[in-house]
Design a protein around this motif. Sequence first.
Motif, mmCIF file in Angstrom:
data_model
loop_
_atom_site.group_PDB
_atom_site.id
_atom_site.type_symbol
_atom_site.label_atom_id
_atom_site.label_comp_id
_atom_site.label_asym_id
_atom_site.label_seq_id
_atom_site.Cartn_x
_atom_site.Cartn_y
_atom_site.Cartn_z
ATOM 1 N N THR A 102 8.835 6.156 -0.345
ATOM 2 C CA THR A 102 8.431 5.646 0.973
ATOM 3 C C THR A 102 9.521 4.785 1.616
ATOM 4 O O THR A 102 9.262 4.077 2.579
ATOM 5 C CB THR A 102 7.132 4.821 0.861
ATOM 6 O OG1 THR A 102 7.342 3.759 -0.073
ATOM 7 C CG2 THR A 102 5.964 5.675 0.428
ATOM 8 N N THR B 53 2.581 10.405 9.316
ATOM 9 C CA THR B 53 3.650 10.589 8.343
ATOM 10 C C THR B 53 3.497 11.978 7.734
ATOM 11 O O THR B 53 2.388 12.506 7.643
ATOM 12 C CB THR B 53 3.589 9.535 7.223
ATOM 13 O OG1 THR B 53 2.359 9.673 6.523
ATOM 14 C CG2 THR B 53 3.703 8.133 7.764
ATOM 15 N N ARG C 241 9.419 2.812 5.194
ATOM 16 C CA ARG C 241 9.525 1.349 5.215
ATOM 17 C C ARG C 241 10.627 0.897 6.178
ATOM 18 O O ARG C 241 10.429 -0.024 6.969
ATOM 19 C CB ARG C 241 9.796 0.818 3.804
ATOM 20 C CG ARG C 241 9.903 -0.703 3.741
ATOM 21 C CD ARG C 241 9.978 -1.199 2.316
ATOM 22 N NE ARG C 241 8.772 -0.872 1.570
ATOM 23 C CZ ARG C 241 7.624 -1.551 1.646
ATOM 24 N NH1 ARG C 241 7.543 -2.600 2.443
ATOM 25 N NH2 ARG C 241 6.581 -1.200 0.950
ATOM 26 N N LEU D 97 1.218 -0.219 4.997
ATOM 27 C CA LEU D 97 2.081 0.602 4.152
ATOM 28 C C LEU D 97 2.000 0.134 2.700
ATOM 29 O O LEU D 97 1.844 0.947 1.783
ATOM 30 C CB LEU D 97 3.534 0.549 4.640
ATOM 31 C CG LEU D 97 4.551 1.265 3.749
ATOM 32 C CD1 LEU D 97 4.247 2.752 3.653
ATOM 33 C CD2 LEU D 97 5.958 1.034 4.253
#
Length: 92
Positions: free
Chosen positions: A80, A30, A84, A59
């Motif tokens: 996020t 990421t 997700r 996560l």
Amino acid sequence: MSGRTHARACPERTCVGCRERAAKGEVLRTVMIEGACVPDPRGTLPGRGASVHPTLVCLDLAVRRRAFPRAFKVPGPLDTAELRRYLERTER
């Protein structure tokens, strides 16, 4: 002659959620773009990367532990939502 073998070592990364080490290919890279964590499945986006297992469990752990701001060395929480959505699509 040293005790090393000539087989190439597989690069490892640590998941920022569960803190377990895994092969680079088993975790999702990421990156931070404009205050948001975005997935980089091909590993080609520029900038500092943070690795997380491609599961919602890891996560959630990373978000709860505030691991993304620490990994990217920035203050405050990061968005996020895009990460997700990506994991929800790919986890099925």
